[in-house]
Design a protein around this motif. Structure first.
Motif, PDB file in Angstrom:
ATOM      1  N   ARG A 184      21.463  -3.815  62.857  1.00  0.00           N
ATOM      2  CA  ARG A 184      21.450  -5.019  63.765  1.00  0.00           C
ATOM      3  C   ARG A 184      20.263  -5.889  62.759  1.00  0.00           C
ATOM      4  O   ARG A 184      20.441  -7.103  62.464  1.00  0.00           O
ATOM      5  CB  ARG A 184      20.856  -4.932  65.146  1.00  0.00           C
ATOM      6  CG  ARG A 184      22.097  -4.556  65.786  1.00  0.00           C
ATOM      7  CD  ARG A 184      21.915  -5.060  67.105  1.00  0.00           C
ATOM      8  NE  ARG A 184      23.074  -4.543  68.007  1.00  0.00           N
ATOM      9  CZ  ARG A 184      22.698  -3.740  69.033  1.00  0.00           C
ATOM     10  NH1 ARG A 184      21.660  -3.282  69.382  1.00  0.00           N
ATOM     11  NH2 ARG A 184      23.895  -3.282  69.608  1.00  0.00           N
ATOM     12  N   ARG A 185      18.946  -5.121  62.628  1.00  0.00           N
ATOM     13  CA  ARG A 185      17.926  -5.887  61.967  1.00  0.00           C
ATOM     14  C   ARG A 185      18.380  -6.178  60.539  1.00  0.00           C
ATOM     15  O   ARG A 185      17.777  -7.539  60.173  1.00  0.00           O
ATOM     16  CB  ARG A 185      16.741  -4.807  61.833  1.00  0.00           C
ATOM     17  CG  ARG A 185      15.444  -5.373  61.679  1.00  0.00           C
ATOM     18  CD  ARG A 185      14.235  -4.333  62.041  1.00  0.00           C
ATOM     19  NE  ARG A 185      14.548  -2.884  61.665  1.00  0.00           N
ATOM     20  CZ  ARG A 185      14.518  -2.003  62.291  1.00  0.00           C
ATOM     21  NH1 ARG A 185      14.316  -2.023  63.707  1.00  0.00           N
ATOM     22  NH2 ARG A 185      14.566  -0.830  62.253  1.00  0.00           N
ATOM     23  N   ARG A 186      19.222  -5.539  59.770  1.00  0.00           N
ATOM     24  CA  ARG A 186      19.293  -5.914  58.527  1.00  0.00           C
ATOM     25  C   ARG A 186      20.845  -6.394  58.310  1.00  0.00           C
ATOM     26  O   ARG A 186      21.060  -6.378  57.276  1.00  0.00           O
ATOM     27  CB  ARG A 186      19.137  -4.697  57.471  1.00  0.00           C
ATOM     28  CG  ARG A 186      17.569  -4.012  57.778  1.00  0.00           C
ATOM     29  CD  ARG A 186      16.974  -3.521  56.534  1.00  0.00           C
ATOM     30  NE  ARG A 186      15.637  -2.885  56.538  1.00  0.00           N
ATOM     31  CZ  ARG A 186      14.583  -3.441  56.314  1.00  0.00           C
ATOM     32  NH1 ARG A 186      14.595  -4.980  56.089  1.00  0.00           N
ATOM     33  NH2 ARG A 186      13.372  -2.803  56.666  1.00  0.00           N
ATOM     34  N   PHE A 187      21.540  -6.815  59.370  1.00  0.00           N
ATOM     35  CA  PHE A 187      22.733  -7.356  59.321  1.00  0.00           C
ATOM     36  C   PHE A 187      23.774  -6.826  58.572  1.00  0.00           C
ATOM     37  O   PHE A 187      24.335  -7.304  57.822  1.00  0.00           O
ATOM     38  CB  PHE A 187      22.372  -8.775  58.537  1.00  0.00           C
ATOM     39  CG  PHE A 187      21.490  -9.812  59.236  1.00  0.00           C
ATOM     40  CD1 PHE A 187      22.029 -10.072  60.700  1.00  0.00           C
ATOM     41  CD2 PHE A 187      20.274  -9.754  58.863  1.00  0.00           C
ATOM     42  CE1 PHE A 187      20.777 -10.928  61.533  1.00  0.00           C
ATOM     43  CE2 PHE A 187      19.239 -10.691  59.688  1.00  0.00           C
ATOM     44  CZ  PHE A 187      19.661 -11.220  60.881  1.00  0.00           C
ATOM     45  N   TYR A 188      23.840  -5.482  58.697  1.00  0.00           N
ATOM     46  CA  TYR A 188      24.928  -4.725  58.296  1.00  0.00           C
ATOM     47  C   TYR A 188      26.092  -4.856  59.242  1.00  0.00           C
ATOM     48  O   TYR A 188      26.236  -5.341  60.176  1.00  0.00           O
ATOM     49  CB  TYR A 188      24.810  -2.993  58.390  1.00  0.00           C
ATOM     50  CG  TYR A 188      23.698  -2.533  57.294  1.00  0.00           C
ATOM     51  CD1 TYR A 188      24.380  -2.342  56.162  1.00  0.00           C
ATOM     52  CD2 TYR A 188      22.257  -2.628  57.573  1.00  0.00           C
ATOM     53  CE1 TYR A 188      23.254  -1.886  54.887  1.00  0.00           C
ATOM     54  CE2 TYR A 188      21.653  -2.272  56.604  1.00  0.00           C
ATOM     55  CZ  TYR A 188      21.944  -1.684  55.286  1.00  0.00           C
ATOM     56  OH  TYR A 188      21.002  -1.479  54.202  1.00  0.00           O
ATOM     57  N   ASP A 189      27.252  -4.942  58.527  1.00  0.00           N
ATOM     58  CA  ASP A 189      28.685  -5.416  59.041  1.00  0.00           C
ATOM     59  C   ASP A 189      29.213  -4.066  59.616  1.00  0.00           C
ATOM     60  O   ASP A 189      29.804  -4.340  60.910  1.00  0.00           O
ATOM     61  CB  ASP A 189      29.586  -5.784  58.009  1.00  0.00           C
ATOM     62  CG  ASP A 189      29.352  -7.026  57.245  1.00  0.00           C
ATOM     63  OD1 ASP A 189      28.952  -8.016  58.026  1.00  0.00           O
ATOM     64  OD2 ASP A 189      29.203  -7.043  55.906  1.00  0.00           O
ATOM     65  N   VAL A 190      28.694  -2.875  59.050  1.00  0.00           N
ATOM     66  CA  VAL A 190      29.677  -1.771  59.524  1.00  0.00           C
ATOM     67  C   VAL A 190      28.388  -0.711  59.397  1.00  0.00           C
ATOM     68  O   VAL A 190      27.711  -0.508  58.590  1.00  0.00           O
ATOM     69  CB  VAL A 190      30.768  -1.393  58.481  1.00  0.00           C
ATOM     70  CG1 VAL A 190      31.264   0.109  59.045  1.00  0.00           C
ATOM     71  CG2 VAL A 190      31.865  -2.441  58.622  1.00  0.00           C
ATOM     72  N   LEU A 191      28.662   0.101  60.535  1.00  0.00           N
ATOM     73  CA  LEU A 191      27.687   1.487  60.548  1.00  0.00           C
ATOM     74  C   LEU A 191      28.776   2.759  60.887  1.00  0.00           C
ATOM     75  O   LEU A 191      29.494   2.801  61.905  1.00  0.00           O
ATOM     76  CB  LEU A 191      26.724   1.458  61.887  1.00  0.00           C
ATOM     77  CG  LEU A 191      25.992   2.683  62.027  1.00  0.00           C
ATOM     78  CD1 LEU A 191      25.194   3.247  60.822  1.00  0.00           C
ATOM     79  CD2 LEU A 191      25.355   2.530  63.516  1.00  0.00           C
ATOM     80  N   ILE A 192      28.627   3.465  59.770  1.00  0.00           N
ATOM     81  CA  ILE A 192      29.417   4.724  59.646  1.00  0.00           C
ATOM     82  C   ILE A 192      28.751   5.786  60.228  1.00  0.00           C
ATOM     83  O   ILE A 192      27.610   6.266  59.691  1.00  0.00           O
ATOM     84  CB  ILE A 192      30.202   5.037  58.470  1.00  0.00           C
ATOM     85  CG1 ILE A 192      30.922   3.886  57.910  1.00  0.00           C
ATOM     86  CG2 ILE A 192      30.908   6.495  58.582  1.00  0.00           C
ATOM     87  CD1 ILE A 192      31.567   4.240  56.471  1.00  0.00           C
ATOM     88  N   VAL A 193      29.235   6.636  61.135  1.00  0.00           N
ATOM     89  CA  VAL A 193      28.367   7.647  61.978  1.00  0.00           C
ATOM     90  C   VAL A 193      29.167   8.913  61.810  1.00  0.00           C
ATOM     91  O   VAL A 193      30.305   9.247  62.206  1.00  0.00           O
ATOM     92  CB  VAL A 193      28.208   7.400  63.412  1.00  0.00           C
ATOM     93  CG1 VAL A 193      27.445   8.438  64.129  1.00  0.00           C
ATOM     94  CG2 VAL A 193      27.636   5.924  63.703  1.00  0.00           C
ATOM     95  N   ASP A 194      28.347   9.913  60.950  1.00  0.00           N
ATOM     96  CA  ASP A 194      29.101  11.195  60.602  1.00  0.00           C
ATOM     97  C   ASP A 194      28.506  12.162  61.799  1.00  0.00           C
ATOM     98  O   ASP A 194      27.207  11.798  62.184  1.00  0.00           O
ATOM     99  CB  ASP A 194      28.563  11.800  59.314  1.00  0.00           C
ATOM    100  CG  ASP A 194      29.228  12.855  58.766  1.00  0.00           C
ATOM    101  OD1 ASP A 194      30.266  13.263  59.527  1.00  0.00           O
ATOM    102  OD2 ASP A 194      28.729  13.387  57.902  1.00  0.00           O
ATOM    103  N   THR A 195      29.242  12.906  62.262  1.00  0.00           N
ATOM    104  CA  THR A 195      28.774  13.918  63.641  1.00  0.00           C
ATOM    105  C   THR A 195      28.862  15.160  63.122  1.00  0.00           C
ATOM    106  O   THR A 195      29.664  15.812  62.066  1.00  0.00           O
ATOM    107  CB  THR A 195      29.632  13.693  64.739  1.00  0.00           C
ATOM    108  OG1 THR A 195      31.002  13.924  64.475  1.00  0.00           O
ATOM    109  CG2 THR A 195      29.767  12.162  65.390  1.00  0.00           C
ATOM    110  N   ALA A 196      28.238  16.226  63.960  1.00  0.00           N
ATOM    111  CA  ALA A 196      28.314  17.562  63.498  1.00  0.00           C
ATOM    112  C   ALA A 196      29.655  18.044  64.046  1.00  0.00           C
ATOM    113  O   ALA A 196      30.515  17.663  64.769  1.00  0.00           O
ATOM    114  CB  ALA A 196      27.294  18.354  64.170  1.00  0.00           C
TER     115      ALA A 196
END
Ligand code: GDP
Length: 300
Positions: A184-196
């Motif tokens: 949010r702070r750095r205005f990313y369009d997409v956040l990809i979350v890798d999980t265990a």
């Protein structure tokens, strides 16, 4: 080398030229061959049964037109039905990524260990950066394997995206919260979350990823599955589908020598669209899923 399904069917139909319609009796032997072809492609048995029932229903009464023989007519029906079941009947929107939410659009990747999640995170990041021209942040919530966190860093750099650091001393939810705040702070369009992932379905792992998913409310919750899993794909896919509100599937290692039965099984048990497939270890080995090509491959 096994004969292709059409070769096998053409052997059967030599005896029945001149029949104008597909009927219960003239397709019986042929449907047996279709069944075998599906089993050889490693499609799970309950799925084979349902798919055959659907093919049979579609085939009955089909006119054998022009120069086609009944075998060719049936192969046409089988090809069409399989393509439809695997996703050919979905709209292009349903088959593509849906990132139309207030940014950052979160994409959560879930699956067993070794399925190819981290590699896929890099591939997806590259795809989104290059073809959708969006700014992508990635983060690993795998607090059990430091190597997995480092691996995500490497593929993220190769993808031209940004990696958000995490460590094994943190809780997955805290990592996720920090990554969302950074996005949010750095205005990313997409956040990809890798999980265990674990080597087999495990209650604790499932709860952890479900909790992450409820917290993040991702735009896409993608189930990553190894095409080489064959029949085991059914149980794995069912377990993830019951625990998570999946929005789609990514089939990895489609470059392996499996005939692709997992695609049919996974699509069948989850009802969710297969959106992409992995076709190599490197990040360029990633393509939108092609139902028609996969149906041909399953039929051999
Ligand atoms: P994770 O444990 O789910 O994160 O799985 P990884 O991303 O570490 O992948 C496990 C192995 O599969 C690695 O050796 C990858 O290079 C390999 N891999 C992942 N996707 C593909 C693919 O589409 N094709 C091939 N041939 N190998 C892949």
């Amino acid at each position: 080398m096994l004969d292709s399904l059409s070769q096998r069917l053409s052997k059967i139909v030599k005896t029945m030229r001149g029949q104008a319609r597909l009927t219960e009796s003239n397709t019986k032997d042929m449907l047996r061959e279709v069944r075998l072809a599906l089993l050889e492609a490693d499609v799970a048995l309950p799925v084979v049964r349902e798919v055959l029932a659907r093919i049979k229903e579609k085939a009955m009464g089909v006119e054998v037109v022009g120069s086609l023989n009944p075998g060719q007519a049936l192969v046409g029906v089988v090809q069409e039905e399989l393509t439809a079941i695997i996703g050919g009947d979905l709209s292009p929107e349903e088959r593509s990524l849906n990132l139309r939410v207030q940014p950052p659009a979160v994409i959560l990747l879930a699956g067993l260990q070794g399925a190819g999640k981290t590699t896929t995170a890099g591939k997806l990041a590259k795809h989104i950066v290059e073809t959708m021209k969006k700014k992508v942040l990635t983060v690993s919530c795998d607090v059990y394997r430091p190597a997995a966190i480092e691996q995500l860093r490497t593929v993220t750099e190769q993808a031209g995206a940004t990696w958000f650091p995490s460590t094994t001393g943190e809780k997955p939810i805290d990592i996720a919260a920090a990554a969302v705040a950074e996005a949010r702070r750095r205005f990313y369009d997409v956040l990809i979350v890798d999980t265990a992932g674990r080597l087999a379905i495990d209650e604790a792992m499932m709860n952890e990823v479900a909790e992450l998913n409820s917290y993040l409310k991702p735009a896409e919750t993608l189930f990553v599955i190894d095409a080489m899993l064959g029949q085991d794909a059914v149980n794995t896919a069912r377990a993830f589908n019951e625990k998570l509100p999946l929005t789609g599937i990514i089939l990895t290692k489609a470059d392996g020598d499996s005939r692709g039965g997992a695609a049919l099984s996974v699509r069948h048990v989850t009802g969710k669209p297969i959106k992409f497939m992995g076709t190599a270890e490197k990040l360029t080995g990633f393509e939108p899923f092609d139902p028609e090509a996969m149906a041909s491959r399953i039929l051999g």
